[in-house]
Design a protein around this motif. Structure first.
Motif, PDB file in Angstrom:
ATOM      1  N   PRO A  96      15.034   6.847  -4.405  1.00 22.68           N
ATOM      2  CA  PRO A  96      14.544   6.302  -5.680  1.00 22.68           C
ATOM      3  C   PRO A  96      14.760   4.797  -5.803  1.00 22.68           C
ATOM      4  N   LEU A  97      13.804   4.147  -6.471  1.00 21.27           N
ATOM      5  CA  LEU A  97      13.880   2.714  -6.725  1.00 21.27           C
ATOM      6  C   LEU A  97      13.878   2.454  -8.235  1.00 21.27           C
ATOM      7  N   PRO A  98      14.501   1.366  -8.656  1.00 19.13           N
ATOM      8  CA  PRO A  98      14.559   1.040 -10.088  1.00 19.13           C
ATOM      9  C   PRO A  98      13.271   0.358 -10.574  1.00 19.13           C
ATOM     10  N   VAL A  99      12.145   1.047 -10.427  1.00 26.54           N
ATOM     11  CA  VAL A  99      10.873   0.555 -10.954  1.00 26.54           C
ATOM     12  C   VAL A  99      10.285   1.652 -11.831  1.00 26.54           C
ATOM     13  N   ARG A 100       9.409   1.272 -12.769  1.00 30.62           N
ATOM     14  CA  ARG A 100       8.899   2.244 -13.745  1.00 30.62           C
ATOM     15  C   ARG A 100       7.498   2.741 -13.421  1.00 30.62           C
ATOM     16  N   ALA A 101       6.811   2.103 -12.475  1.00 35.90           N
ATOM     17  CA  ALA A 101       5.429   2.478 -12.180  1.00 35.90           C
ATOM     18  C   ALA A 101       5.173   2.382 -10.685  1.00 35.90           C
ATOM     19  N   THR A 102       4.120   3.031 -10.256  1.00 39.21           N
ATOM     20  CA  THR A 102       3.697   2.978  -8.851  1.00 39.21           C
ATOM     21  C   THR A 102       2.716   1.830  -8.645  1.00 39.21           C
ATOM     22  N   LEU A 103       2.952   1.042  -7.615  1.00 37.21           N
ATOM     23  CA  LEU A 103       2.024  -0.002  -7.200  1.00 37.21           C
ATOM     24  C   LEU A 103       1.566   0.341  -5.787  1.00 37.21           C
ATOM     25  N   ASP A 104       0.259   0.432  -5.608  1.00 33.91           N
ATOM     26  CA  ASP A 104      -0.312   0.807  -4.309  1.00 33.91           C
ATOM     27  C   ASP A 104      -1.275  -0.283  -3.873  1.00 33.91           C
ATOM     28  N   LEU A 105      -0.921  -0.974  -2.788  1.00 34.30           N
ATOM     29  CA  LEU A 105      -1.763  -2.024  -2.224  1.00 34.30           C
ATOM     30  C   LEU A 105      -2.426  -1.464  -0.968  1.00 34.30           C
ATOM     31  N   MET A 106      -3.753  -1.400  -0.998  1.00 32.75           N
ATOM     32  CA  MET A 106      -4.513  -0.819   0.114  1.00 32.75           C
ATOM     33  C   MET A 106      -5.461  -1.867   0.691  1.00 32.75           C
ATOM     34  N   MET A 107      -5.485  -1.966   2.002  1.00 29.92           N
ATOM     35  CA  MET A 107      -6.417  -2.866   2.668  1.00 29.92           C
ATOM     36  C   MET A 107      -7.731  -2.132   2.943  1.00 29.92           C
ATOM     37  N   ARG A 108      -8.830  -2.757   2.546  1.00 32.79           N
ATOM     38  CA  ARG A 108     -10.176  -2.234   2.805  1.00 32.79           C
ATOM     39  C   ARG A 108     -10.310  -0.748   2.447  1.00 32.79           C
ATOM     40  N   LEU A 155       4.415 -10.145   1.940  1.00 36.75           N
ATOM     41  CA  LEU A 155       3.021  -9.922   2.310  1.00 36.75           C
ATOM     42  C   LEU A 155       2.743 -10.226   3.776  1.00 36.75           C
ATOM     43  N   GLY A 156       3.707 -10.826   4.459  1.00 41.36           N
ATOM     44  CA  GLY A 156       3.530 -11.127   5.870  1.00 41.36           C
ATOM     45  C   GLY A 156       3.292  -9.886   6.717  1.00 41.36           C
ATOM     46  N   MET A 157       3.707  -8.726   6.224  1.00 44.73           N
ATOM     47  CA  MET A 157       3.474  -7.504   6.997  1.00 44.73           C
ATOM     48  C   MET A 157       1.982  -7.232   7.166  1.00 44.73           C
ATOM     49  N   PHE A 158       1.162  -7.785   6.270  1.00 41.19           N
ATOM     50  CA  PHE A 158      -0.278  -7.588   6.358  1.00 41.19           C
ATOM     51  C   PHE A 158      -0.963  -8.613   7.256  1.00 41.19           C
ATOM     52  N   ASP A 159      -0.170  -9.491   7.870  1.00 44.98           N
ATOM     53  CA  ASP A 159      -0.735 -10.350   8.909  1.00 44.98           C
ATOM     54  C   ASP A 159      -1.185  -9.511  10.103  1.00 44.98           C
ATOM     55  N   ASP A 160      -0.564  -8.368  10.237  1.00 48.18           N
ATOM     56  CA  ASP A 160      -0.967  -7.413  11.267  1.00 48.18           C
ATOM     57  C   ASP A 160      -2.187  -6.651  10.741  1.00 48.18           C
ATOM     58  N   PRO A 161      -3.345  -6.776  11.373  1.00 48.23           N
ATOM     59  CA  PRO A 161      -4.551  -6.126  10.855  1.00 48.23           C
ATOM     60  C   PRO A 161      -4.483  -4.605  10.881  1.00 48.23           C
ATOM     61  N   ARG A 162      -3.481  -4.048  11.576  1.00 45.35           N
ATOM     62  CA  ARG A 162      -3.355  -2.593  11.613  1.00 45.35           C
ATOM     63  C   ARG A 162      -2.652  -2.037  10.378  1.00 45.35           C
ATOM     64  N   MET A 163      -2.013  -2.915   9.589  1.00 46.44           N
ATOM     65  CA  MET A 163      -1.329  -2.448   8.388  1.00 46.44           C
ATOM     66  C   MET A 163      -2.369  -2.076   7.333  1.00 46.44           C
ATOM     67  N   LYS A 164      -2.236  -0.900   6.768  1.00 47.88           N
ATOM     68  CA  LYS A 164      -3.256  -0.366   5.865  1.00 47.88           C
ATOM     69  C   LYS A 164      -2.802  -0.272   4.420  1.00 47.88           C
ATOM     70  N   GLU A 165      -1.561   0.155   4.172  1.00 47.69           N
ATOM     71  CA  GLU A 165      -1.168   0.461   2.794  1.00 47.69           C
ATOM     72  C   GLU A 165       0.316   0.197   2.591  1.00 47.69           C
ATOM     73  N   LEU A 166       0.645  -0.250   1.374  1.00 49.63           N
ATOM     74  CA  LEU A 166       2.032  -0.390   0.946  1.00 49.63           C
ATOM     75  C   LEU A 166       2.158   0.203  -0.451  1.00 49.63           C
ATOM     76  N   ILE A 167       3.133   1.099  -0.613  1.00 50.70           N
ATOM     77  CA  ILE A 167       3.375   1.731  -1.907  1.00 50.70           C
ATOM     78  C   ILE A 167       4.795   1.432  -2.347  1.00 50.70           C
ATOM     79  N   VAL A 168       4.928   0.962  -3.580  1.00 51.09           N
ATOM     80  CA  VAL A 168       6.226   0.787  -4.232  1.00 51.09           C
ATOM     81  C   VAL A 168       6.216   1.708  -5.441  1.00 51.09           C
ATOM     82  N   SER A 169       7.137   2.646  -5.501  1.00 53.18           N
ATOM     83  CA  SER A 169       7.129   3.607  -6.603  1.00 53.18           C
ATOM     84  C   SER A 169       8.550   3.988  -6.982  1.00 53.18           C
TER      85      SER A 169
END
Length: 232
Positions: A96-108, A155-169
């Protein structure tokens, strides 16, 4: 003579069938073996390891990395309208993380990613300046998402074009990346979408684990700082 020819043809067809059946059985056994061992090269990265079975016979591996719980899953995507079938790896830190909502960043995003509920999140967030141009952000509560300043250093993890999604929830973190695509020639000619014969590169996984561990530390620190400020 005609009967002998027919018998010879029947025998030949029978032998061909037996050989094809044998090859199919052998290929199926090989497929099961390498899918079950897909994460084996990465075992040394984790302690307290536990192994299970995931999607389509691929192994599922959990354990601890730098003291944090980690869950690894592989998911093949063989939908015919894709450019090429793909094998995705989901790396989850399910604490668990101390955040109140889900953030989903998806590439393409296409809206048909089999590994994600991205398309079910109701709120689409305007992309902040400096975020990857091909990204889309969605949430289940736009008013309560983590601040963009928290994500920006990672955001540097998305310098790799193979990275597709990051979820913080509130349930934890997840990153999804493209591990492999089907061989183009074999797929176009034979519709062969087999993937996963090569074990996942531990260096590739380690970079993702490090990125998630760093992000988790910042999320926790930010929450602690806010709590101290409100107490003061």
């Amino acid at each position: 003579m005609d009967r002998l020819i027919l018998l010879a043809l029947a025998a030949g067809l029978g032998l061909t069938f037996v050989m094809l059946a044998f090859r199919t059985i052998r290929a199926d056994r090989e497929r099961k073996a390498y899918r079950a061992s897909y994460f084996d090269a990465c075992k040394s990265l984790l302690t307290e390891r536990r192994r299970g079975e995931g999607t389509a016979g691929f192994a599922r591996l959990s354990g601890r990395y730098r003291g944090r719980l980690v869950d690894l899953q592989a998911m093949p995507d063989t939908l015919t309208f894709r450019k090429l079938p793909a094998l995705w790896v989901m790396v989850t830190l399910p604490e668990p993380l101390p955040v109140r909502a889900t953030l989903d960043l998806m590439m393409r995003p296409t809206g048909l990613e089999p590994f994600s509920n991205f398309n079910l999140l109701p709120d689409q967030i305007a992309l902040p300046a400096g975020f990857p141009e091909a990204a889309t952000i969605r949430s289940d509560d736009a008013a309560a998402i983590p601040p963009e300043a928290l994500l920006r250093p990672h955001l540097g993890m998305f310098d790799d074009p193979r990275m597709k999604e990051l979820i913080v929830s509130p349930k934890g973190l997840r990153a999804v990346f493209l591990a492999e695509e089907a061989d183009r020639t074999r797929y176009l000619v034979f519709r062969d979408a087999e993937m996963g014969a090569r074990q996942l590169d531990p260096a590739r996984l380690e970079s993702v684990l490090d990125a998630l561990a760093s992000l988790r530390e910042d999320v926790v620190k930010t929450r602690a700082s806010h709590s101290e400020s409100r107490t003061a």
